[in-house]
Each structure stands twice: as structure tokens, then as C-alpha cells.
Scaffold this motif. Structure first.
Motif, PDB file in Angstrom:
ATOM      1  N   GLY A   1      -7.003  -7.840 -11.084  1.00 37.20           N
ATOM      2  CA  GLY A   1      -5.658  -7.498 -11.543  1.00 37.20           C
ATOM      3  C   GLY A   1      -5.533  -6.118 -12.142  1.00 37.20           C
ATOM      4  N   ASN A   2      -6.577  -5.283 -12.004  1.00 39.41           N
ATOM      5  CA  ASN A   2      -6.515  -3.924 -12.548  1.00 39.41           C
ATOM      6  C   ASN A   2      -5.721  -2.974 -11.650  1.00 39.41           C
ATOM      7  OD1 ASN A   2      -9.865  -4.587 -13.376  1.00 39.41           O
ATOM      8  ND2 ASN A   2      -8.234  -4.409 -14.879  1.00 39.41           N
ATOM      9  N   ILE A   3      -5.763  -3.218 -10.347  1.00 38.54           N
ATOM     10  CA  ILE A   3      -5.009  -2.426  -9.385  1.00 38.54           C
ATOM     11  C   ILE A   3      -4.327  -3.383  -8.408  1.00 38.54           C
ATOM     12  CG2 ILE A   3      -6.614  -0.490  -9.615  1.00 38.54           C
ATOM     13  CD1 ILE A   3      -7.751  -1.167  -6.880  1.00 38.54           C
ATOM     14  N   ARG A   4      -3.240  -2.920  -7.797  1.00 31.01           N
ATOM     15  CA  ARG A   4      -2.500  -3.790  -6.871  1.00 31.01           C
ATOM     16  C   ARG A   4      -2.857  -3.532  -5.417  1.00 31.01           C
ATOM     17  NH1 ARG A   4       2.178  -3.237 -10.723  1.00 31.01           N
ATOM     18  NH2 ARG A   4       2.320  -5.293 -11.713  1.00 31.01           N
ATOM     19  N   SER A   5      -3.182  -2.290  -5.075  1.00 32.16           N
ATOM     20  CA  SER A   5      -3.503  -1.973  -3.683  1.00 32.16           C
ATOM     21  C   SER A   5      -4.456  -0.795  -3.630  1.00 32.16           C
ATOM     22  CB  SER A   5      -2.222  -1.677  -2.887  1.00 32.16           C
ATOM     23  OG  SER A   5      -1.472  -0.650  -3.503  1.00 32.16           O
ATOM     24  N   ILE A   6      -5.093  -0.636  -2.475  1.00 30.96           N
ATOM     25  CA  ILE A   6      -6.165   0.349  -2.293  1.00 30.96           C
ATOM     26  C   ILE A   6      -5.721   1.427  -1.321  1.00 30.96           C
ATOM     27  CG2 ILE A   6      -8.528   0.702  -1.459  1.00 30.96           C
ATOM     28  CD1 ILE A   6      -9.109  -2.202  -2.239  1.00 30.96           C
ATOM     29  N   GLY A   7      -6.026   2.673  -1.663  1.00 35.88           N
ATOM     30  CA  GLY A   7      -5.791   3.790  -0.770  1.00 35.88           C
ATOM     31  C   GLY A   7      -7.055   4.603  -0.581  1.00 35.88           C
ATOM     32  N   LEU A   8      -7.055   5.428   0.428  1.00 38.22           N
ATOM     33  CA  LEU A   8      -8.140   6.372   0.696  1.00 38.22           C
ATOM     34  C   LEU A   8      -7.533   7.759   0.842  1.00 38.22           C
ATOM     35  CD1 LEU A   8     -10.100   4.402   3.459  1.00 38.22           C
ATOM     36  CD2 LEU A   8     -10.596   4.438   1.003  1.00 38.22           C
ATOM     37  N   SER A   9      -8.312   8.789   0.551  1.00 38.56           N
ATOM     38  CA  SER A   9      -7.822  10.159   0.687  1.00 38.56           C
ATOM     39  C   SER A   9      -8.778  10.979   1.539  1.00 38.56           C
ATOM     40  CB  SER A   9      -7.677  10.812  -0.704  1.00 38.56           C
ATOM     41  OG  SER A   9      -7.190  12.137  -0.584  1.00 38.56           O
ATOM     42  N   GLU A  10      -8.207  11.735   2.470  1.00 41.89           N
ATOM     43  CA  GLU A  10      -8.944  12.667   3.324  1.00 41.89           C
ATOM     44  C   GLU A  10     -10.090  11.980   4.066  1.00 41.89           C
ATOM     45  OE1 GLU A  10      -7.444  15.403   4.018  1.00 41.89           O
ATOM     46  OE2 GLU A  10      -7.960  16.987   2.598  1.00 41.89           O
ATOM     47  N   VAL A  11      -9.771  10.894   4.773  1.00 48.26           N
ATOM     48  CA  VAL A  11     -10.772  10.179   5.568  1.00 48.26           C
ATOM     49  C   VAL A  11     -10.413  10.237   7.044  1.00 48.26           C
ATOM     50  CG1 VAL A  11     -11.425   8.602   3.706  1.00 48.26           C
ATOM     51  CG2 VAL A  11      -9.598   7.949   5.308  1.00 48.26           C
ATOM     52  N   SER A  12     -11.393   9.991   7.870  1.00 53.17           N
ATOM     53  CA  SER A  12     -11.193   9.928   9.315  1.00 53.17           C
ATOM     54  C   SER A  12     -10.705   8.551   9.723  1.00 53.17           C
ATOM     55  CB  SER A  12     -12.511  10.221  10.026  1.00 53.17           C
ATOM     56  OG  SER A  12     -13.452   9.193   9.746  1.00 53.17           O
ATOM     57  N   ALA A  13     -10.260   8.441  10.972  1.00 52.14           N
ATOM     58  CA  ALA A  13      -9.829   7.149  11.502  1.00 52.14           C
ATOM     59  C   ALA A  13     -10.975   6.149  11.501  1.00 52.14           C
ATOM     60  CB  ALA A  13      -9.274   7.330  12.915  1.00 52.14           C
ATOM     61  N   ALA A  14     -12.173   6.603  11.837  1.00 52.23           N
ATOM     62  CA  ALA A  14     -13.319   5.692  11.881  1.00 52.23           C
ATOM     63  C   ALA A  14     -13.627   5.132  10.493  1.00 52.23           C
ATOM     64  CB  ALA A  14     -14.537   6.414  12.454  1.00 52.23           C
ATOM     65  N   THR A  15     -13.601   5.991   9.479  1.00 53.01           N
ATOM     66  CA  THR A  15     -13.866   5.535   8.114  1.00 53.01           C
ATOM     67  C   THR A  15     -12.765   4.601   7.639  1.00 53.01           C
ATOM     68  OG1 THR A  15     -15.072   7.573   7.631  1.00 53.01           O
ATOM     69  CG2 THR A  15     -14.292   6.292   5.748  1.00 53.01           C
ATOM     70  N   LEU A  16     -11.528   4.913   7.971  1.00 53.55           N
ATOM     71  CA  LEU A  16     -10.415   4.037   7.615  1.00 53.55           C
ATOM     72  C   LEU A  16     -10.612   2.643   8.203  1.00 53.55           C
ATOM     73  CD1 LEU A  16      -7.580   3.294   6.619  1.00 53.55           C
ATOM     74  CD2 LEU A  16      -6.651   4.470   8.640  1.00 53.55           C
ATOM     75  N   ARG A  17     -11.010   2.561   9.452  1.00 54.43           N
ATOM     76  CA  ARG A  17     -11.197   1.253  10.085  1.00 54.43           C
ATOM     77  C   ARG A  17     -12.329   0.476   9.420  1.00 54.43           C
ATOM     78  NH1 ARG A  17      -8.018   1.237  14.579  1.00 54.43           N
ATOM     79  NH2 ARG A  17      -7.525   3.281  15.485  1.00 54.43           N
ATOM     80  N   ARG A  18     -13.413   1.152   9.073  1.00 54.12           N
ATOM     81  CA  ARG A  18     -14.517   0.479   8.372  1.00 54.12           C
ATOM     82  C   ARG A  18     -14.050  -0.055   7.028  1.00 54.12           C
ATOM     83  NH1 ARG A  18     -19.123   4.770   7.912  1.00 54.12           N
ATOM     84  NH2 ARG A  18     -19.948   3.158   6.499  1.00 54.12           N
TER      85      ARG A  18
ATOM     86  N   ASP B   1      -0.611   0.660  -9.474  1.00 50.42           N
ATOM     87  CA  ASP B   1      -0.048   0.077  -8.255  1.00 50.42           C
ATOM     88  C   ASP B   1      -0.844   0.446  -7.009  1.00 50.42           C
ATOM     89  OD1 ASP B   1       2.314  -1.175  -9.460  1.00 50.42           O
ATOM     90  OD2 ASP B   1       2.928   0.885  -9.866  1.00 50.42           O
ATOM     91  N   LEU B   2      -1.248   1.696  -6.904  1.00 50.34           N
ATOM     92  CA  LEU B   2      -1.990   2.180  -5.732  1.00 50.34           C
ATOM     93  C   LEU B   2      -3.131   3.045  -6.235  1.00 50.34           C
ATOM     94  CD1 LEU B   2      -2.392   2.671  -2.684  1.00 50.34           C
ATOM     95  CD2 LEU B   2      -0.633   4.450  -2.824  1.00 50.34           C
ATOM     96  N   TYR B   3      -4.348   2.634  -5.945  1.00 48.35           N
ATOM     97  CA  TYR B   3      -5.536   3.332  -6.461  1.00 48.35           C
ATOM     98  C   TYR B   3      -6.349   3.825  -5.274  1.00 48.35           C
ATOM     99  CZ  TYR B   3      -9.019   4.175 -10.169  1.00 48.35           C
ATOM    100  OH  TYR B   3      -9.865   4.746 -11.093  1.00 48.35           O
ATOM    101  N   TYR B   4      -6.449   5.140  -5.172  1.00 49.97           N
ATOM    102  CA  TYR B   4      -7.142   5.774  -4.055  1.00 49.97           C
ATOM    103  C   TYR B   4      -8.597   6.081  -4.381  1.00 49.97           C
ATOM    104  CZ  TYR B   4      -2.538   7.334  -2.158  1.00 49.97           C
ATOM    105  OH  TYR B   4      -1.267   7.430  -1.657  1.00 49.97           O
TER     106      TYR B   4
END
Length: 313
Positions: free
Chosen positions: A125-142, A98-101
């Protein structure tokens, strides 16, 4: 994680199964694992125990850190992420996560390339949504410019508040949840650790700055007012720490880990603890960053992550 990795020997198969099924029966609907946890052991455990109940919960896992030739590696190359997803699906005994980081951003690979590979997994269809772990705001926006990011997982608790610098606000602007790991400060805020010297030799806290003897002794002074406030509110210190997080916003999802059913019941009891704004502010002041001794991580681990840091005091 603690069932397989990080805090000493893995839980016995029987104890781990009892905990997972007990959590499911108590209404827990989010189970969070990773390829790293026990180097596949934790995913295999969840697959074995929970696959028959797959429709009852949301499954999250993580890629980008794994073991190869006996060594821990961070690898965010697209071909690696595709391969590790296939391995995770097999271990978890499921058709979709469901959520793959991305567990850590591999700084040798543009974040756009890693997230692009995860976007391909969504389309397949292998994953439903994408997550990130331990990232900065700038990396998240990219990353979000390539594909919507559903959640950012970072350490967040009364004594670890780096997400408040920028990434929490970025999550809110982009509509991503903030999934708070170690919301109990790795048992410290639950008042469950008397002396780090008693920890298992393999326990990762033995190498963390906050749990070194001098820093830990100073940090223990922070617990007395937490205990008093918890007593006055009719809850435990751990429940108070979790309740504080829950009161920071509906978009914040604490994920306290445990290996014992009594601790699970205590953690779930935090949902019923009601705090007013003044109490939340008082708790925040008690654990002001200037009062906490030691960084979250040692220098080598800190170099692996991308989160903002407070200036050295």
C-alpha cells in the motif's frame, strides 16, 4: 525538476509555492517529481506545499537514482528501493505515491528483481502503480511480466523521437501510458533560448550535444518554419510543439516543466490548439531526425539509459 535541479539555482520558496498552487488552481492534476531532483529538495517542496491538497492530484515520483556520500548513484537493488520509498513518503508527507517510477534501470540488477521490489510496495500500500523511465521495449516487456507497468516516462518531442522506434508500440500493446518528458526540447522548441553560452554554469544543457555551439547554430534553422506555422495557427511555437504531442494519442501525456506562471499558462493553452493530420505530418518532417544536429545525451549519460537509438547517420 526545474524548481530544484538541473537548470541552475533552485527557485525561491515563495516563487515555487506560487507556481505549484497556481498550477493546482488552473486544474493541473499530475505532479511529477523524483528523489534525484535537488537530492530530496523537490520532494520536500511538493510535500510542504501540496500535502494539504493531496486529494486533488495524482502524485508521481521516482526511485533508483539518489545521492550518497556526495555522489550520484544508480541503485536498483530491492533493499535500496524499499528504503528510498520510505524516504520519499516522508519528504512528500503522504501515505501513498500514486505512480512510482524506476528512474533508471540499474543494469547490474535484473529488471525482474527491481520491479519485484516495487510490486511488494504496491502490495504493502505504499505505492499504487509502477512506472519505468528511459527503458527499451524489451526491458518493458520483461518488467511487465512481473507486474503490470502503468507508464513509461521517456523524452519525446518533435526533435526527440526515439520512442517511436519500439517502446511506444510496446506501451500500446501492454496498456501503458507514455509520459513525455522534455516535450519542449528543454526550452528549444518554445523558442526560449537564444544562446547556450548564457546559461548558468550548473545548467545541464551546457553539457548536452545539441546545445553545443555548432550544433545549436544548425538547429536554430529548424525554428523558422515552426514560428511561421505557429503564427498562422494563432499560437506560440511552444504550444504548437505540445499540441503535436497531444495529437499523437490519448495515451501520451506531456509533462512540460516550468518555474514561471506565464510559461505555465502558455503551456496549458496548448490543449486548445487543434491540428489536422496534414499539419502533424508537416511538423514531423520539419524535425526529421536527419535534420537535428547532436544526440540527446553525451556518451556517459547515454550509457546509463536503456532506450533504443536510431543508427548513427
Amino acid at each position: 525538476m526545474g524548481l530544484s535541479h538541473g537548470y541552475g539555482p533552485a527557485a525561491s520558496p515563495a516563487d515555487a509555492e506560487a507556481l505549484l498552487l497556481g498550477a493546482l488552481d488552473r486544474g493541473v492534476t499530475l505532479f511529477d517529481t523524483a528523489a534525484l531532483y535537488g537530492f530530496g529538495h523537490n520532494e520536500e517542496l511538493l510535500g510542504r506545499v501540496l500535502a494539504p491538497h493531496r486529494s486533488r492530484f495524482m502524485l508521481a515520483s521516482k526511485c533508483g537514482i539518489f545521492r550518497e556520500n556526495g555522489q550520484r548513484r544508480i541503485d536498483g537493488r530491492p533493499e535500496t528501493l524499499r528504503r528510498t520509498c520510505e524516504d520519499s513518503l516522508r519528504r512528500l508527507r503522504t501515505d501513498v505515491i500514486d505512480l512510482y517510477y524506476l528512474h533508471r534501470w540499474d543494469k547490474t540488477v535484473p529488471i525482474e528483481d527491481s520491479v519485484g521490489a516495487l510490486a511488494d510496495l504496491v502490495r504493502a500500500g505504499n505505492i499504487r502503480s509502477i512506472g519505468l523511465s528511459e527503458v527499451s521495449a524489451a526491458t518493458l516487456r520483461r518488467a511487465h511480466a512481473v507486474h503490470p507497468i502503468a507508464a513509461v516516462q521517456s523524452e519525446y518531442s518533435l526533435w526527440s523521437r526515439e520512442v517511436e522506434i519500439a517502446v511506444l508500440q510496446a506501451c500500446r500493446e501492454l496498456g501503458a501510458a507514455l509520459v513525455a518528458f522534455s516535450p519542449l526540447g528543454r526550452a528549444f522548441l518554445a523558442d526560449g533560448l537564444s544562446d547556450p553560452v548564457d546559461l548558468d554554469e550548473a545548467d545541464l544543457r551546457r553539457r548536452m550535444p545539441r546545445f553545443q555551439a555548432d550544433a545549436f547554430a544548425r538547429n536554430q534553422a529548424l525554428l523558422a518554419p515552426l514560428r511561421r506555422m505557429a503564427r498562422d495557427l494563432g499560437c506560440t511555437p511552444g504550444q504548437l510543439a505540445l499540441a503535436w504531442l497531444l495529437h499523437q494519442g490519448d495515451d501520451i501525456i506531456p509533462i512540460p516543466g516550468t518555474t514561471r506562471l506565464p510559461h505555465l499558462d502558455e503551456n496549458l493553452g496548448a490543449v486548445g490548439v487543434r491540428l489536422d493530420a496534414a499539419t502533424c505530418d508537416q511538423l514531423a518532417r520539419l524535425f526529421d531526425r536527419g535534420l537535428v544536429s547532436g544526440e540527446r545525451y553525451g556518451a556517459a549519460t547515454q550509457a546509463e539509459i536503456d532506450t533504443e537509438q536510431f543508427p548513427a547517420s
